[in-house]
Write an enzyme that holds these catalytic residues in place. Structure first.
Site, PDB file in Angstrom:
ATOM      1  N   ASP A 280       0.666  -1.066   0.185  1.00 19.49           N
ATOM      2  CA  ASP A 280       0.387  -0.186   0.317  1.00 19.49           C
ATOM      3  C   ASP A 280       0.858   1.483   0.300  1.00 19.49           C
ATOM      4  OD1 ASP A 280      -2.775   1.952   0.332  1.00 19.49           O
ATOM      5  OD2 ASP A 280      -3.077   0.696   1.428  1.00 19.49           O
TER       6      ASP A 280
HETATM    7  C1  NOJ Z   1      -4.097   3.793  -0.244  1.00 19.14           C
HETATM    8  C2  NOJ Z   1      -5.191   2.703   0.007  1.00 19.14           C
HETATM    9  O1  NOJ Z   1      -4.422   2.393   1.344  1.00 19.14           O
HETATM   10  C3  NOJ Z   1      -5.922   2.264  -0.785  1.00 19.14           C
HETATM   11  O2  NOJ Z   1      -6.798   1.699  -0.730  1.00 19.14           O
HETATM   12  C4  NOJ Z   1      -5.332   3.169  -2.106  1.00 19.14           C
HETATM   13  O3  NOJ Z   1      -5.437   1.736  -2.956  1.00 19.14           O
HETATM   14  C5  NOJ Z   1      -3.845   3.159  -2.063  1.00 19.14           C
HETATM   15  N1  NOJ Z   1      -4.180   4.116  -1.007  1.00 19.14           N
HETATM   16  C6  NOJ Z   1      -3.757   4.153  -3.241  1.00 19.14           C
HETATM   17  O4  NOJ Z   1      -4.318   5.053  -3.984  1.00 19.14           O
END
Ligand code: NOJ
Length: 735
Positions: A280
């Site tokens: 993430d």
């Molecule tokens: C953080 C989020 O937790 C995740 O779900 C998302 O896909 C990513 N950022 C990218 O934006």
């Protein structure tokens, strides 16, 4: 053009069609320097950030691309922009490896569908598959070849704002929704120009955050993890999902982004998956504040050794991976395996054969907001509204009313119906509640509008206008809830009531003596106990997307009969959280005659609305379930049949739900577990027979020794309209 032809020549020379994808990936891998390999594992954000900025290299992304040091972008949209970057990668880097373009297409790209928890309320997997298909068609036309969806996190805690992005609390329903979305995004042929790679996230147990506070610690037993949190991931893998995202949280002391047990043992080992894992946003970098890495270099080492293949934004792999390999701290095999998995995804997408197929300006123009896609947002939303209360058939409203009052901060909002994580969703495309209702009944019924109050502040100065509007109308419809930013990432709440003075407003409206209908838009279960006890009708609309106004008007005036069912339990008060239907019995289940049993002194145990709950404008009658056998062997199946009759005056859809309970096991089992359901349509007076098959697979669980088995013994089977109102029968499993 010349370079492109050269590239094609390379494609057919090096990656001949008759080779398997793995061989093709390996043939590319064999050509790569260590630095180029690391480049494939680096992902940077393009036009905007979806997390805090991290220390990036000073070079521009164009320069990095030419050196083969970036394998993927997120947050770059439009054919033009993706084409420009793809050209640099494919025409100016040594190995010409195409890029992945990822984006959070969670419930739409431009054309916004209902939020995922709303879609899950439809209990209609084929509709959800259609939604994902449309999203893929639209996003892929703008150069996107990878969505960070589906979010398959089980969530039992409505304080957690990201509950809106998932399918609720149940592993079975969650698994079906996961599969539907993977199929919808990836289609039958991932190499088609209008299918995109899906990403099951957040691996794993992100929804189990203590106190429902986003990013907080998770501590689960392995059994709990396997019983509840992992099944939707496994289902997504079995449906062929191309990627997973590692979650931010730790589980029992090990952050997921450094968790070998999850990635290596379960994902690669048990599930034998070659799906690649992306971190993430900075979740590898966050191994430092988690306290398992002293610096970014150690974080990179932990990440790659756990087989987190791609580093989103941290720059940990960018700066340190090659060095770690050269020093002998990371075996090159970890890097090779990660690169191979990323290349496999690129091959599956067909990017080596045509890297530009997703970036097509003409197709983009024709596809974005096309009629087919916009119509689908309405079709899907129609099944996502849940009727929570309908005293004395207040709904549907009569079209011969003379006047209605539309009150609340959501009536004219063109932004909130989009819900959170709406990609490029644009409020100008939203049909507001006011617009939808005006279009449907505005010519014949006088609409008295007053905003009344906002979502959050304590200003009651608008109440007087709202009361006046109510007094001048035959029926009051209050549109209240949470603004769309309140249920999203980093949007946890400690309170679950209607925010601000919205409930006070409804209390004042009630004093007018007019029938009160409440339409809620929110992304999580709310503690609306007072509303349930005091207003005439309640609809949970979630955030319905761009067609919100049309669909809400259709439901209010009976052109659509609501058929949604809650995918998550609604508590009476926040103190009951976590509250979920598939809980354990405990050694002292509640007994009103015994003080020393499991209960609250100041509140009953039961929820406000149970899992699976949702009313209709018609009524359904269930026969007693009939089992094909009363006893089966461990490897046998049995069927359960029930007749469901529409006993009301309107056509309607019903979700027939089947639950089981394993009465005695080597470990405790939940009091109920959803094992099947069927959504059927019935005309007034019509009856349909529904037959479910209970296979051995549906009876399996992790026994005392963590073997996944059927244990002989007695089972109950329940069939009904929700997880509480059921008819039961029983059967026995013998050796
Ligand atoms: C953080 C989020 O937790 C995740 O779900 C998302 O896909 C990513 N950022 C990218 O934006």
């Amino acid at each position: 053009m010349k370079i492109f032809l050269l590239f094609l020549l390379m494609s057919s020379t090096f990656f001949a069609q008759n080779k398997t994808i793995v061989q093709r990936a390996d043939s590319v891998l064999a050509l790569m320097t260590l630095e180029e390999k690391v480049g494939q594992l680096v992902q940077y954000s393009g036009d905007w950030a979806t997390g805090a900025a991290q220390g990036r290299p000073a070079e521009t992304s164009d320069e990095l691309l030419k050196q083969g040091k970036i394998g993927s972008f997120l947050n770059v949209v439009s054919s033009e922009k993706t084409m420009k970057l793809q050209r640099i990668a494919v025409e100016q880097s040594r190995l010409k490896i195409p890029l992945l373009f990822g984006l959070d297409v969670i419930h739409g790209y431009f054309s916004t569908f209902p939020v995922p928890i709303g879609e899950a309320s439809s209990w209609n997997p084929s509709l959800i598959e259609k939604s994902a298909r449309m999203q893929a068609i639209e996003a892929s036309s703008a150069g996107i070849n990878w969505t960070f969806n589906p979010m398959v996190d089980i969530a039992r805690d409505p304080r957690w704002g990201r509950i809106v992005e998932g399918s609720g609390e149940d592993p079975y329903l969650g698994s079906l929704m996961a599969v539907a979305r993977v199929k919808g995004y990836q289609g039958d042929d991932l190499s088609a120009h209008n299918t995109i790679l899906a990403c099951a996230k957040h691996f794993a147990a992100y929804g189990g955050a203590e106190g429902g506070r986003d990013y907080n610690t998770v501590d689960l037993s392995e059994r709990n993890l396997r019983d509840y949190y992992l099944p939707p991931f496994k289902a997504a893998i079995e449906a062929g999902v191309g990627s997973l995202m590692a979650s931010f949280n730790e589980i029992g002391g090990v952050p997921a982004s450094a968790c070998k047990f999850l990635m290596t043992d379960i994902l690669r080992g048990e599930w034998k998956s070659d799906a690649f894992v992306v971190s993430d946003w900075n979740s590898i970098g966050e191994l430092i504040p988690h306290g398992v890495a002293k610096d970014r270099k150690q974080a990179a080492e932990l990440g790659i050794k756990a087989t987190v293949d791609m580093d989103m934004e941290t720059s940990a792999y960018f700066y340190h991976l090659a060095e770690l390999v050269k020093e002998g701290n990371v075996d090159i095999k970890f890097v090779d395996d990660a690169v191979r998995r990323v290349l496999i995804a690129k091959f599956k997408l067909g990017l080596f054969d045509d890297p530009y197929k997703y970036s097509n300006v003409e197709r983009e123009k024709k596809t974005i907001k096309s009629k087919e896609i916009v119509d689908a947002t309405r079709e899907v939303a129609q099944e996502t509204l849940v009727l929570l209360k309908n005293e004395k058939n207040t709904l549907p409203l009569s079209k011969s009313l003379k006047s209605i009052a539309l009150i609340g901060p959501l009536v004219k909002s063109k932004d909130d119906p989009l819900g959170g994580w709406s990609a490029l969703g644009d409020s100008s495309d939203v049909v507001s509640v006011y617009e939808g209702l005006t279009k449907k009944i505005g010519k014949n019924i006088k609409i008295n509008y007053a905003k009344g109050c906002s979502f959050l502040d304590n200003d009651k100065s608008g109440f007087a206008d709202a009361i006046k509007a109510a007094n001048e109308s035959q029926v009051v419809i209050a549109f209240v809830g949470e603004h769309r930013g309140m249920s999203a990432e980093a949007s946890s709440r400690a309170k679950l009531d209607l925010p601000g003075v919205q409930e006070d407003l409804i209390k004042e409206l009630k004093k007018t003596g007019k029938p009160i209908v409440v339409v809620l838009m929110n992304g999580r279960p709310l503690t609306i106990t007072w509303l349930q006890e005091n207003v005439d009708a309640i609809i949970e609309a979630w955030y319905p997307g761009i067609s919100a106004g049309f669909v809400i008007a259709d439901v209010l005036f009976g052109d659509v009969n609501p058929s949604g069912k809650l995918p998550v339990t609604f508590p009476r008060y926040v103190g009951q959280v976590p509250i979920y239907y598939n809980h354990k019995n405990t050694g002292r289940p509640y007994n009103p005659k015994d003080r020393f049993t499991s209960y609250y002194m100041d509140l009953e145990n039961t929820p406000l609305y149970p899992f699976g709950f949702g009313l209709s404008y018609t009524t359904f009658e269930y026969s007693n379930p009939v089992l094909s056998k009363s006893s089966i062997k461990k490897d046998e199946a049995l069927t359960v049949t029930v007749d469901v009759k529409n006993t009301g005056k309107l056509e309607g859809k019903e979700v027939v739900q089947l639950y089981i309970r394993d009465l005695v096991g080597s470990v405790t089992r939940p009091v109920k577990e959803l094992k099947d359901f069927a959504k059927i349509n019935l005309k007034p007076g019509e009856s349909k027979r529904v037959t479910f098959t209970i296979t051995p697979e549906k009876l399996k669980f992790y026994d005392l020794n963590m073997n996944y088995v059927v244990e002989p013994g007695d089972f109950k089977v329940f069939i009904g309209t929700n997880s509480v109102d059921v008819k039961e029968s029983s059967f026995t499993v013998v050796e």
